[in-house]
Scaffold this active site. Structure first.
Site, PDB file in Angstrom:
ATOM      1  N   LYS A  30       0.818  -1.310  -0.002  1.00 30.08           N
ATOM      2  CA  LYS A  30       0.188  -0.031   0.077  1.00 30.08           C
ATOM      3  C   LYS A  30       0.898   1.185   0.194  1.00 30.08           C
ATOM      4  CE  LYS A  30      -2.011  -1.113   3.927  1.00 30.08           C
ATOM      5  NZ  LYS A  30      -1.172  -2.343   4.219  1.00 30.08           N
ATOM      6  N   ARG A 105     -10.132   0.624   8.292  1.00 28.05           N
ATOM      7  CA  ARG A 105      -9.767  -0.730   8.733  1.00 28.05           C
ATOM      8  C   ARG A 105     -10.889  -1.296   9.405  1.00 28.05           C
ATOM      9  NH1 ARG A 105      -3.585   0.332   8.722  1.00 28.05           N
ATOM     10  NH2 ARG A 105      -2.585  -1.480   8.886  1.00 28.05           N
ATOM     11  N   ARG A 144      11.280  -5.180   5.448  1.00 28.91           N
ATOM     12  CA  ARG A 144      11.269  -3.647   4.783  1.00 28.91           C
ATOM     13  C   ARG A 144      12.078  -2.762   5.829  1.00 28.91           C
ATOM     14  NH1 ARG A 144       5.047  -1.959   5.432  1.00 28.91           N
ATOM     15  NH2 ARG A 144       4.978  -2.809   7.559  1.00 28.91           N
ATOM     16  N   ARG A 177      13.838   0.992  10.402  1.00 29.54           N
ATOM     17  CA  ARG A 177      13.293  -0.083  10.539  1.00 29.54           C
ATOM     18  C   ARG A 177      12.039   0.081  11.747  1.00 29.54           C
ATOM     19  NH1 ARG A 177      15.269  -4.907   7.736  1.00 29.54           N
ATOM     20  NH2 ARG A 177      17.407  -4.215   7.159  1.00 29.54           N
ATOM     21  N   ARG A 189      -0.898  -8.911  13.132  1.00 32.80           N
ATOM     22  CA  ARG A 189      -1.528  -7.710  12.215  1.00 32.80           C
ATOM     23  C   ARG A 189      -2.309  -8.390  10.964  1.00 32.80           C
ATOM     24  NH1 ARG A 189       3.970  -5.024  11.483  1.00 32.80           N
ATOM     25  NH2 ARG A 189       2.871  -3.919   9.701  1.00 32.80           N
TER      26      ARG A 189
HETATM   27  P1  ADP Z   1       2.316  -1.760   3.196  1.00 34.76           P
HETATM   28  O1  ADP Z   1       1.995  -0.309   3.137  1.00 34.76           O
HETATM   29  O2  ADP Z   1       0.959  -2.483   2.461  1.00 34.76           O
HETATM   30  O3  ADP Z   1       2.312  -2.592   4.748  1.00 34.76           O
HETATM   31  P2  ADP Z   1       4.772  -1.592   1.740  1.00 34.76           P
HETATM   32  O4  ADP Z   1       4.643  -0.598   0.888  1.00 34.76           O
HETATM   33  O5  ADP Z   1       5.392  -0.958   3.010  1.00 34.76           O
HETATM   34  O6  ADP Z   1       3.372  -2.341   2.288  1.00 34.76           O
HETATM   35  O7  ADP Z   1       5.703  -2.833   1.463  1.00 34.76           O
HETATM   36  C1  ADP Z   1       5.976  -3.755   2.368  1.00 34.76           C
HETATM   37  C2  ADP Z   1       7.728  -4.256   1.895  1.00 34.76           C
HETATM   38  O8  ADP Z   1       7.637  -5.007   0.648  1.00 34.76           O
HETATM   39  C3  ADP Z   1       8.499  -2.864   1.514  1.00 34.76           C
HETATM   40  O9  ADP Z   1       9.774  -3.356   2.075  1.00 34.76           O
HETATM   41  C4  ADP Z   1       8.542  -3.146   0.058  1.00 34.76           C
HETATM   42  O10 ADP Z   1       9.725  -2.317  -0.482  1.00 34.76           O
HETATM   43  C5  ADP Z   1       8.169  -4.215  -0.270  1.00 34.76           C
HETATM   44  N1  ADP Z   1       7.275  -4.429  -1.485  1.00 34.76           N
HETATM   45  C6  ADP Z   1       6.140  -3.791  -2.007  1.00 34.76           C
HETATM   46  N2  ADP Z   1       5.490  -4.224  -2.909  1.00 34.76           N
HETATM   47  C7  ADP Z   1       6.185  -5.328  -3.401  1.00 34.76           C
HETATM   48  C8  ADP Z   1       5.986  -6.228  -4.377  1.00 34.76           C
HETATM   49  N3  ADP Z   1       5.111  -6.150  -5.132  1.00 34.76           N
HETATM   50  N4  ADP Z   1       6.800  -7.357  -4.360  1.00 34.76           N
HETATM   51  C9  ADP Z   1       7.855  -7.421  -3.650  1.00 34.76           C
HETATM   52  N5  ADP Z   1       8.175  -6.333  -2.590  1.00 34.76           N
HETATM   53  C10 ADP Z   1       7.261  -5.360  -2.370  1.00 34.76           C
HETATM   54  P1  ADP Z   2       0.730  -1.970   7.783  1.00 35.22           P
HETATM   55  O1  ADP Z   2      -0.360  -1.658   6.768  1.00 35.22           O
HETATM   56  O2  ADP Z   2       2.235  -2.085   7.164  1.00 35.22           O
HETATM   57  O3  ADP Z   2       0.392  -2.887   8.431  1.00 35.22           O
HETATM   58  P2  ADP Z   2       0.372   0.607   8.894  1.00 35.22           P
HETATM   59  O4  ADP Z   2       1.531   1.573   9.133  1.00 35.22           O
HETATM   60  O5  ADP Z   2      -0.730   0.906   8.215  1.00 35.22           O
HETATM   61  O6  ADP Z   2       1.066  -0.765   8.847  1.00 35.22           O
HETATM   62  O7  ADP Z   2      -0.157   0.600  10.395  1.00 35.22           O
HETATM   63  C1  ADP Z   2       0.707   0.310  11.525  1.00 35.22           C
HETATM   64  C2  ADP Z   2      -0.222   0.232  12.595  1.00 35.22           C
HETATM   65  O8  ADP Z   2      -0.679   1.342  12.856  1.00 35.22           O
HETATM   66  C3  ADP Z   2      -1.170  -0.844  12.597  1.00 35.22           C
HETATM   67  O9  ADP Z   2      -0.652  -2.336  13.002  1.00 35.22           O
HETATM   68  C4  ADP Z   2      -2.345  -0.490  13.651  1.00 35.22           C
HETATM   69  O10 ADP Z   2      -1.692  -0.755  14.973  1.00 35.22           O
HETATM   70  C5  ADP Z   2      -2.280   1.107  13.628  1.00 35.22           C
HETATM   71  N1  ADP Z   2      -2.961   1.522  12.509  1.00 35.22           N
HETATM   72  C6  ADP Z   2      -2.840   2.138  11.343  1.00 35.22           C
HETATM   73  N2  ADP Z   2      -3.887   2.464  10.703  1.00 35.22           N
HETATM   74  C7  ADP Z   2      -4.899   2.171  11.550  1.00 35.22           C
HETATM   75  C8  ADP Z   2      -6.233   2.185  11.432  1.00 35.22           C
HETATM   76  N3  ADP Z   2      -7.105   2.831  10.280  1.00 35.22           N
HETATM   77  N4  ADP Z   2      -7.257   1.844  12.438  1.00 35.22           N
HETATM   78  C9  ADP Z   2      -6.548   1.211  13.439  1.00 35.22           C
HETATM   79  N5  ADP Z   2      -5.144   1.255  13.671  1.00 35.22           N
HETATM   80  C10 ADP Z   2      -4.352   1.729  12.866  1.00 35.22           C
END
Ligand code: ADP
Ligand code: ADP
Ligand code: ZN
Length: 235
Positions: A30, A105, A144, A177, A189
């Protein structure tokens, strides 16, 4: 949010204000894809995760309340999430259109968003679900890291800076990180995603705004698929 209605300023101009939702479990891509859509379409990425981490770092009451929940991989209360999001929506740069990354969410957040948009005569343009396999998400989350200066995302295996140790975007050399990016927390999560967030896919299906993308491919191919959707819905 009331002013959301102006036109985009980038080369690939969109013709109407977009309210895009990017859905998907942790690691789906995302944040990565939202940043690419920002660059390409002049939209603004609103990540509730980033907003909450900002609140934690600033030590605000919302941040203090959210911190331990985030550390455990649970969901922060709707009340806190909506408060930080509404503060951000009050800033003028969101007027060109937004990509909501990680929000809503829960059913409560989705209902609150619908109400908030309706008050400005708006609605969700599209909710795009990034479809991925759970097991692959553990590896994506655990590997990541991001640039400490500009937030550009990288991965130990899947996305390295072109020059080792130097951010492609800003030239920064410090990286960080997230404390919650462990395999164990990623599993918690993922569970929260399936229990509370995945049901929203059907909600947006019923509203006729659901789009799905196979997000198991590489970053560029997922980006192409998403870009095609944004072009189509903004035409
Ligand atoms: P999200 O916001 O949904 O949690 P991220 O965009 O932070 O996910 O991506 C999670 C990790 O995976 C990052 O380290 C990113 O560089 C990597 N990543 C994102 N998209 C892909 C993909 N299509 N294939 C492999 N790695 C990916
Ligand atoms: P990712 O998509 O990689 O899991 P985010 O950065 O979106 O991570 O979210 C990290 C943490 O922040 C989540 O595990 C949760 O604890 C909190 N969080 C983020 N967005 C929301 C939301 N819309 N509602 C509730 N908790 C949230
Ligand atoms: Zn950088």
């Amino acid at each position: 949010m009331r002013e959301l209605g102006a036109h985009s300023k980038t080369s690939e101009t969109v013709s109407k204000p977009l309210v895009l939702i990017l859905m998907g479990p942790p690691g789906a891509g995302k944040g990565t894809q939202a940043r690419m859509l920002e660059d390409r379409f002049g939209l603004i990425q609103l990540s509730t995760g980033d907003l909450l981490r900002g609140a934690v770092a600033a030590g605000t009451p919302a941040g203090l309340a959210a911190s331990s929940v985030m550390q455990a991989g649970g969901l922060v209360s709707d009340e806190i999430v909506l408060a930080v999001l509404q503060d951000r929506l009050a800033e003028p740069d969101v007027a060109h259109g937004v990509i909501l990354d990680g929000f809503p969410r829960t059913q409560g957040q989705a209902a609150a968003l619908d109400g908030l948009l309706a008050r400005s005569g708006l609605s969700v343009t599209a909710a795009i679900s990034l479809e991925v396999e759970d097991e692959a998400m553990i590896a994506r989350v655990a590997g990541r890291y991001t640039c400490a200066a500009c937030g550009e995302g990288y991965h130990d295996d899947f996305k390295h800076p072109v020059k080792a140790g130097v951010c492609d975007k800003c030239g920064g050399t410090a990286f960080k990180r997230r404390a919650d990016d462990t395999a164990e927390t990623a599993r918690a999560r993922l569970e929260a995603y399936h229990a509370q967030t995945a049901p929203l896919i059907a909600h947006y299906g019923r509203h006729g705004v659901l789009e799905t993308v196979d997000a198991m491919g590489d970053i560029a191919s997922v980006g192409s698929a998403l870009g095609a959707i944004v072009q189509r819905i903004s035409a």
